[in-house]
Motif scaffolding. Structure first.
Motif, mmCIF file in Angstrom:
data_model
loop_
_atom_site.group_PDB
_atom_site.id
_atom_site.type_symbol
_atom_site.label_atom_id
_atom_site.label_comp_id
_atom_site.label_asym_id
_atom_site.label_seq_id
_atom_site.Cartn_x
_atom_site.Cartn_y
_atom_site.Cartn_z
ATOM 1 N N TRP A 11 37.491 -71.914 36.998
ATOM 2 C CA TRP A 11 37.065 -72.487 35.721
ATOM 3 C C TRP A 11 35.771 -71.842 35.217
ATOM 4 C CZ3 TRP A 11 39.212 -75.445 32.108
ATOM 5 C CH2 TRP A 11 38.390 -76.054 31.166
ATOM 6 N N HIS A 12 34.854 -71.538 36.135
ATOM 7 C CA HIS A 12 33.536 -71.029 35.757
ATOM 8 C C HIS A 12 33.334 -69.554 36.107
ATOM 9 C CE1 HIS A 12 32.115 -75.033 34.742
ATOM 10 N NE2 HIS A 12 32.664 -75.459 35.861
ATOM 11 N N ALA A 13 34.405 -68.822 36.316
ATOM 12 C CA ALA A 13 34.323 -67.441 36.801
ATOM 13 C C ALA A 13 33.406 -66.561 35.966
ATOM 14 C CB ALA A 13 35.714 -66.820 36.859
ATOM 15 N N ASP A 14 33.380 -66.768 34.664
ATOM 16 C CA ASP A 14 32.568 -65.917 33.792
ATOM 17 C C ASP A 14 31.078 -66.244 33.853
ATOM 18 O OD1 ASP A 14 33.061 -68.393 32.546
ATOM 19 O OD2 ASP A 14 32.820 -67.533 30.551
ATOM 20 N N ARG A 15 30.715 -67.322 34.568
ATOM 21 C CA ARG A 15 29.303 -67.724 34.633
ATOM 22 C C ARG A 15 28.738 -67.716 36.051
ATOM 23 N NH1 ARG A 15 28.521 -73.069 31.314
ATOM 24 N NH2 ARG A 15 29.014 -73.861 33.361
ATOM 25 N N ILE A 16 29.501 -67.295 37.025
ATOM 26 C CA ILE A 16 29.064 -67.358 38.421
ATOM 27 C C ILE A 16 28.452 -66.029 38.847
ATOM 28 C CG2 ILE A 16 29.835 -67.604 40.800
ATOM 29 C CD1 ILE A 16 31.947 -69.565 39.800
ATOM 30 N N GLY A 17 27.215 -66.079 39.332
ATOM 31 C CA GLY A 17 26.535 -64.891 39.825
ATOM 32 C C GLY A 17 26.471 -64.835 41.340
ATOM 33 N N LEU A 18 26.613 -66.008 41.976
ATOM 34 C CA LEU A 18 26.656 -66.055 43.431
ATOM 35 C C LEU A 18 27.343 -67.336 43.867
ATOM 36 C CD1 LEU A 18 24.417 -68.142 44.938
ATOM 37 C CD2 LEU A 18 22.858 -66.496 43.952
ATOM 38 N N ILE A 44 39.018 -69.470 48.912
ATOM 39 C CA ILE A 44 37.738 -69.279 48.244
ATOM 40 C C ILE A 44 37.445 -67.789 48.113
ATOM 41 C CG2 ILE A 44 35.240 -69.573 48.486
ATOM 42 C CD1 ILE A 44 35.832 -72.344 49.668
ATOM 43 N N GLU A 45 37.655 -67.016 49.173
ATOM 44 C CA GLU A 45 37.427 -65.574 49.121
ATOM 45 C C GLU A 45 38.289 -64.910 48.047
ATOM 46 O OE1 GLU A 45 38.086 -64.159 53.089
ATOM 47 O OE2 GLU A 45 36.303 -65.160 53.847
ATOM 48 N N SER A 46 39.517 -65.341 47.920
ATOM 49 C CA SER A 46 40.409 -64.796 46.902
ATOM 50 C C SER A 46 39.903 -65.129 45.499
ATOM 51 C CB SER A 46 41.823 -65.344 47.106
ATOM 52 O OG SER A 46 42.684 -64.854 46.113
ATOM 53 N N ALA A 47 39.487 -66.381 45.296
ATOM 54 C CA ALA A 47 38.968 -66.798 43.993
ATOM 55 C C ALA A 47 37.681 -66.062 43.646
ATOM 56 C CB ALA A 47 38.741 -68.311 43.968
ATOM 57 N N VAL A 48 36.816 -65.869 44.638
ATOM 58 C CA VAL A 48 35.559 -65.137 44.432
ATOM 59 C C VAL A 48 35.863 -63.691 44.055
ATOM 60 C CG1 VAL A 48 33.535 -64.213 45.632
ATOM 61 C CG2 VAL A 48 34.127 -66.618 45.865
ATOM 62 N N ASP A 50 38.640 -62.533 42.648
ATOM 63 C CA ASP A 50 39.221 -62.545 41.299
ATOM 64 C C ASP A 50 38.144 -62.741 40.228
ATOM 65 O OD1 ASP A 50 41.703 -62.208 42.441
ATOM 66 O OD2 ASP A 50 42.323 -64.301 42.161
ATOM 67 N N ALA A 51 37.115 -63.520 40.552
ATOM 68 C CA ALA A 51 36.019 -63.788 39.609
ATOM 69 C C ALA A 51 35.020 -62.638 39.559
ATOM 70 C CB ALA A 51 35.305 -65.083 39.994
ATOM 71 N N GLU A 52 35.204 -61.650 40.442
ATOM 72 C CA GLU A 52 34.302 -60.502 40.537
ATOM 73 C C GLU A 52 32.848 -60.938 40.753
ATOM 74 O OE1 GLU A 52 35.024 -57.940 37.188
ATOM 75 O OE2 GLU A 52 37.114 -57.659 37.757
ATOM 76 N N CYS A 53 32.684 -61.932 41.583
ATOM 77 C CA CYS A 53 31.353 -62.449 41.916
ATOM 78 C C CYS A 53 30.670 -61.459 42.871
ATOM 79 C CB CYS A 53 31.482 -63.813 42.577
ATOM 80 S SG CYS A 53 29.910 -64.523 43.046
ATOM 81 N N PRO A 54 29.451 -61.000 42.527
ATOM 82 C CA PRO A 54 28.808 -59.973 43.350
ATOM 83 C C PRO A 54 28.183 -60.481 44.652
ATOM 84 C CG PRO A 54 27.418 -60.514 41.487
ATOM 85 C CD PRO A 54 28.701 -61.277 41.315
ATOM 86 N N TRP A 55 27.935 -61.777 44.769
ATOM 87 C CA TRP A 55 27.254 -62.309 45.950
ATOM 88 C C TRP A 55 27.993 -63.522 46.502
ATOM 89 C CZ3 TRP A 55 23.174 -60.294 48.475
ATOM 90 C CH2 TRP A 55 22.428 -59.322 47.809
ATOM 91 N N VAL A 56 28.201 -63.519 47.822
ATOM 92 C CA VAL A 56 28.709 -64.683 48.543
ATOM 93 C C VAL A 56 27.770 -64.910 49.719
ATOM 94 C CG1 VAL A 56 30.611 -65.719 49.819
ATOM 95 C CG2 VAL A 56 31.088 -64.176 47.903
ATOM 96 N N ILE A 57 27.219 -66.104 49.810
ATOM 97 C CA ILE A 57 26.292 -66.459 50.885
ATOM 98 C C ILE A 57 26.984 -67.477 51.770
ATOM 99 C CG2 ILE A 57 24.056 -67.495 51.431
ATOM 100 C CD1 ILE A 57 23.271 -66.603 48.485
ATOM 101 N N TYR A 58 27.144 -67.150 53.045
ATOM 102 C CA TYR A 58 27.731 -68.078 54.007
ATOM 103 C C TYR A 58 26.593 -68.790 54.725
ATOM 104 C CZ TYR A 58 32.095 -65.699 53.124
ATOM 105 O OH TYR A 58 33.204 -65.180 52.514
ATOM 106 N N GLU A 59 26.615 -70.105 54.674
ATOM 107 C CA GLU A 59 25.501 -70.899 55.192
ATOM 108 C C GLU A 59 25.960 -71.787 56.342
ATOM 109 O OE1 GLU A 59 22.507 -74.341 53.493
ATOM 110 O OE2 GLU A 59 23.531 -73.041 52.095
#
Length: 68
Positions: A11-18, A44-48, A50-59
């Protein structure tokens, strides 16, 4: 409980930076190491991706050794 993370990302793919990802046991809401809990990380990895999100932080929120 929370929202569906995949639907939220889509839903928010165009606004997600991380993305900040934690894994939990849903019954107890207890944090666990990424990949051990109930969170569907593959989806989640697939959605990220597809959204072309440049950063994923695993916590991971908890440890027996604070210096670990």
């Amino acid at each position: 409980m929370g929202r569906d993370p995949v639907a939220f990302i889509e839903w928010h793919a165009d606004r997600i930076g991380l993305i900040n990802v934690r894994d939990i046991i849903t019954a107890t809401r207890a944090p666990v190491e990424v990949g051990i809990g109930d969170v569907d990380l593959k989806a989640i990895e697939s959605a990220v991706s597809d959204a072309e999100c440049p950063w994923v932080i695993y916590e991971y929120d908890s440890t027996d050794d604070p210096l670990e």
